[in-house]
Design a protein around this motif. Structure first.
Motif, PDB file in Angstrom:
ATOM      1  N   VAL A 277       8.232  11.142  -3.406  1.00  7.19           N
ATOM      2  CA  VAL A 277       7.764  12.531  -3.335  1.00  7.19           C
ATOM      3  C   VAL A 277       8.091  13.113  -1.970  1.00  7.19           C
ATOM      4  O   VAL A 277       8.612  14.223  -1.861  1.00  7.19           O
ATOM      5  CB  VAL A 277       6.236  12.602  -3.609  1.00  7.19           C
ATOM      6  N   HIS A 278       7.804  12.337  -0.913  1.00  6.60           N
ATOM      7  CA  HIS A 278       8.109  12.837   0.433  1.00  6.60           C
ATOM      8  C   HIS A 278       9.598  13.075   0.609  1.00  6.60           C
ATOM      9  O   HIS A 278      10.018  14.047   1.228  1.00  6.60           O
ATOM     10  CB  HIS A 278       7.602  11.852   1.498  1.00  6.60           C
ATOM     11  N   LEU A 279      10.382  12.158   0.056  1.00  8.58           N
ATOM     12  CA  LEU A 279      11.834  12.298   0.170  1.00  8.58           C
ATOM     13  C   LEU A 279      12.298  13.592  -0.490  1.00  8.58           C
ATOM     14  O   LEU A 279      13.067  14.365   0.088  1.00  8.58           O
ATOM     15  CB  LEU A 279      12.500  11.093  -0.513  1.00  8.58           C
ATOM     16  N   ALA A 280      11.773  13.838  -1.693  1.00  9.23           N
ATOM     17  CA  ALA A 280      12.134  15.065  -2.409  1.00  9.23           C
ATOM     18  C   ALA A 280      11.692  16.292  -1.623  1.00  9.23           C
ATOM     19  O   ALA A 280      12.444  17.266  -1.491  1.00  9.23           O
ATOM     20  CB  ALA A 280      11.487  15.069  -3.793  1.00  9.23           C
ATOM     21  N   LEU A 281      10.486  16.244  -1.069  1.00 10.27           N
ATOM     22  CA  LEU A 281       9.985  17.383  -0.304  1.00 10.27           C
ATOM     23  C   LEU A 281      10.820  17.611   0.943  1.00 10.27           C
ATOM     24  O   LEU A 281      11.084  18.748   1.332  1.00 10.27           O
ATOM     25  CB  LEU A 281       8.516  17.166   0.077  1.00 10.27           C
ATOM     26  N   LEU A 282      11.263  16.517   1.572  1.00  7.63           N
ATOM     27  CA  LEU A 282      12.086  16.666   2.777  1.00  7.63           C
ATOM     28  C   LEU A 282      13.434  17.289   2.451  1.00  7.63           C
ATOM     29  O   LEU A 282      13.968  18.079   3.225  1.00  7.63           O
ATOM     30  CB  LEU A 282      12.253  15.317   3.480  1.00  7.63           C
TER      31      LEU A 282
ATOM     32  N   LYS B  18       0.816  -1.211   0.000  1.00  7.84           N
ATOM     33  CA  LYS B  18       0.000   0.000   0.000  1.00  7.84           C
ATOM     34  C   LYS B  18       0.855   1.268   0.000  1.00  7.84           C
ATOM     35  O   LYS B  18       0.493   2.272  -0.576  1.00  7.84           O
ATOM     36  CB  LYS B  18      -0.916   0.012   1.227  1.00  7.84           C
ATOM     37  N   LEU B  19       1.971   1.191   0.689  1.00 12.26           N
ATOM     38  CA  LEU B  19       2.844   2.350   0.771  1.00 12.26           C
ATOM     39  C   LEU B  19       3.590   2.465  -0.563  1.00 12.26           C
ATOM     40  O   LEU B  19       4.604   1.843  -0.776  1.00 12.26           O
ATOM     41  CB  LEU B  19       3.836   2.159   1.924  1.00 12.26           C
ATOM     42  N   LYS B  20       3.039   3.278  -1.455  1.00 14.18           N
ATOM     43  CA  LYS B  20       3.578   3.305  -2.807  1.00 14.18           C
ATOM     44  C   LYS B  20       4.973   3.927  -2.849  1.00 14.18           C
ATOM     45  O   LYS B  20       5.280   4.865  -2.120  1.00 14.18           O
ATOM     46  CB  LYS B  20       2.635   4.079  -3.730  1.00 14.18           C
ATOM     47  N   VAL B  21       5.773   3.375  -3.746  1.00 16.00           N
ATOM     48  CA  VAL B  21       7.141   3.869  -3.889  1.00 16.00           C
ATOM     49  C   VAL B  21       7.144   5.335  -4.318  1.00 16.00           C
ATOM     50  O   VAL B  21       7.917   6.144  -3.826  1.00 16.00           O
ATOM     51  CB  VAL B  21       7.904   3.021  -4.934  1.00 16.00           C
ATOM     52  N   SER B  22       6.212   5.677  -5.217  1.00 16.87           N
ATOM     53  CA  SER B  22       6.195   7.053  -5.722  1.00 16.87           C
ATOM     54  C   SER B  22       5.905   8.047  -4.593  1.00 16.87           C
ATOM     55  O   SER B  22       6.510   9.113  -4.523  1.00 16.87           O
ATOM     56  CB  SER B  22       5.166   7.200  -6.825  1.00 16.87           C
TER      57      SER B  22
END
Lengths: 325, 296
Positions: free
Chosen positions: B16-21, B8-12
């Motif tokens: 996105v969260h990683l990029a935002l962080l 369920k925890l999609k890679v995309s």
């Protein structure tokens, strides 16, 4: 309502404070600047002004500006053409790097990602900090001495070993070797100035675009989803056309902002000649050389350019909109 | 179970969260760095060496670039406040900004009332005329206003900044107020008119009290413009007594070219109050920027 004399008088009285401020401080000075710009005018205490026609404009765009007091060429390397080119480079960088980046972030955030408000608030934060502070902070970040964090990071990773000679090889304006003086060379100074501009204003444009995207009617998005549109298709065909008015505002803001830019360069560099902009040139001419006529000519050029670009951008956005519909 | 959750925890989404962080880090780090060096000594920032008294060997202490201060040097702040005069500049900025806001508010509410709720020929033209101010660069005013101020001996006073700031905030004030005033039902004017209210009565008793939300929006927008403005401030107010914060910070760098601590402290003093206000009013502040741009 009645159109009596008293009614008109009241209308006038309601407008009066705004008119006094607006005409007195914005409109009349434009006329005065235009008037000064066709005069040779080197002292504010004397009222002596010689009419010189368009000479100031010619001087501004020629390579030699002679200081009348010393007879020396004082602006051989900071003439208006270079300054305008620099500000246009900033404008192009803003429109083609900053705005797309803002749009990408806004598109991602507005799709209901977890913590979107927190992200939004953090990205917008730099907009509130004074540009002077940001310029000064970046001056410290770029500091070529031991304390500058950018060069320290490069040294720590060993990147300076290949990066500095590479940059040195590309510097033609000076014989000095590049050892981390980011704001000290003409080739690097403008780029060094763009980074803090990017840092400060991505959040501003992102916020406007985010607000615009949130205003897209949900029926439109749902219908697109039912039709099996991918995220990219929704972005391209529904959201971006819908927020066009906001994109227009952002482009106008980025372009006219680059033309008017002063604070950042003035705070970031001890020597603004490395990335001279029309405003910094104007400041120098006025307050270091007392050339009020020349300074006014720059003001007039900026006023004309700001209006011209605002108009052009508005037209560009309108034409495309008509083709779509 | 576990596997299903993982799927369920999609890679995309994670990417996105990683990029935002990463972006969050880029946004926060310069400020963190500013705060830490504002509390360090020059020795700690630049690194130093000393001779060990027992062995007689020179010991090199590398600079502490990104860590927290080893020794919290609060005296940097005292120095920025006392020698650097940041307290006075802070007060000056406050006086100038608040006065400019008050003038902008009164002038733009009155003008907006005449432009939107009173019927007269030419009001559309007049509105367009005021909107020119959104595009006019402040450079237009520098030389003429400088000359007028200097002939009236008003350079280096609060007035020298208050009126130009109010004038350049006016167009945005009118633009924002037009949106808010348009939301007030027109029936109210009519009812008040039938009750015998004149135009001033309607403005003061009906419209002005209902413009409270606009006060926050116009006020915040104007405040940030005035608080951070540099070009007018450097030119019209060069004397120490009336300098605003941006000019004060700029001058401070001339005094302390090599002392990092007090410089960092001055930068922090100028930044922290805005950020504290932002923490409490972030939505309001964002809305005022949106109101200013979206209708433009």
């Amino acid at each position: 309502m009645k159109r009596t004399f008293t009614y008109r008088l009241h209308i006038f009285l309601f407008l009066l404070p705004a008119l006094i401020l607006f005409v007195g401080i914005l409109i009349a000075p434009i006329v005065m600047s235009a008037w000064y710009s066709v005069h040779d005018f080197n002292s504010i205490s004397s009222t002596k002004m010689d009419f010189v026609g368009l000479d100031n404009y010619v001087t501004l765009f020629s390579r030699e500006m002679i200081n009348p007091e010393t007879g020396k060429v004082f602006a051989n390397d900071k003439f208006m053409g270079d300054a305008l080119v620099n500000s246009l480079i900033l404008a192009v960088l803003s429109v083609f790097i900053q705005l797309p980046l803002s749009l990408i972030i806004a598109l991602k955030l507005s799709k209901g990602i977890r913590g979107e408000r927190a992200y939004l608030s953090i990205f917008f934060m730099p907009v509130l900090i004074s540009t002077v502070i940001i310029g000064r902070l970046w001056m410290n970040i770029y500091d070529p001495g031991k304390a500058g964090i950018l060069n320290a990071a490069l040294r720590a990773t060993g990147a300076d070993q290949w990066l500095f000679p590479w940059i040195s090889g590309r510097i033609t304006s000076s014989k000095l070797a590049f050892t981390g003086q980011w704001t000290g060379f003409r080739e690097t100074a403008l780029g060094a100035a763009f980074v803090p501009i990017l840092w400060q204003y991505v959040g501003y444009h992102m916020l406007l675009m985010y607000a615009g995207i949130k205003g897209v009617p949900s029926e439109l998005l749902e219908a697109a989803e039912l039709d099996g549109c991918s995220e990219g298709q929704v972005n391209r065909h529904i959201i971006i056309p819908y927020i066009k008015p906001i994109l227009k505002v952002s482009v106008i803001f980025a372009v006219t902002g680059s033309l008017k830019s002063f604070d950042l360069i003035y705070a970031l560099m001890k020597d603004t000649t490395k990335a001279e902009l029309p405003s910094t040139l104007m400041y120098k001419l006025l307050f270091l050389h007392n050339r009020y006529g020349l300074g006014s000519a720059i003001a007039v050029v900026l006023i004309v350019l700001c209006f011209a670009f605002a108009l052009l951008i508005t037209l560009a956005f309108r034409d495309k909109g008509e083709k779509v519909s | 179970m576990r596997e299903r959750k993982k799927r369920k925890l999609k890679v995309s989404t994670v990417l996105v969260h990683l990029a935002l962080l990463v972006l969050v880090f880029i946004n926060i780090f310069p400020l963190y760095w500013m705060l830490t060096f504002s509390l360090k000594t020059n020795d700690e920032i630049l690194g130093y060496s000393y001779k060990d008294p027992e062995t007689g060997v020179r010991v090199q202490v590398p600079p502490n670039h990104v860590g927290l201060p080893h020794q919290w040097e609060w005296s940097n702040y005292a120095e920025a406040m006392n020698t650097g005069n940041m307290g006075q500049y802070f007060l000056n900025s406050l006086v100038v900004s608040v006065s400019a806001i008050a003038i902008t508010m009164v002038a733009s509410f009155m003008a907006t009332y005449a432009l939107t709720r009173l019927v007269w020929k030419g009001r559309k033209m007049m509105n367009k005329f005021f909107m020119l101010g959104l595009t006019i660069p402040i450079h237009a005013s520098i030389v003429p206003v400088y000359i007028i101020l200097s002939r009236m001996s008003l350079l280096n006073t609060y007035m020298a900044l208050i009126f130009p700031y109010a004038a350049f905030s006016l167009s945005m004030g009118i633009l924002i107020s037009t949106g808010f005033m348009g939301d007030i039902p027109y029936d109210l004017d009519e009812a008040a008119f039938l009750d015998g209210c004149g135009v001033w009565g309607i403005f003061l008793r009906i419209i002005a009290p209902l413009m409270m939300p606009a006060i926050a929006t116009v006020g915040i927008y104007t405040f940030l413009q005035c608080w951070n403005e540099l070009l007018f401030a450097t030119i019209f107010v060069s004397s120490g007594q009336y300098r605003t914060l941006p000019v004060g910070v700029q001058q401070l760098f001339g005094q302390y070219t090599t002392r990092w601590g007090p410089i960092g402290a001055a930068l922090s003093i100028a930044t922290i109050p805005t950020l504290i206000v932002y923490i409490f009013l972030s939505k309001r502040i964002q809305d005022s920027f949106i109101a200013g741009a979206v209708k433009g």
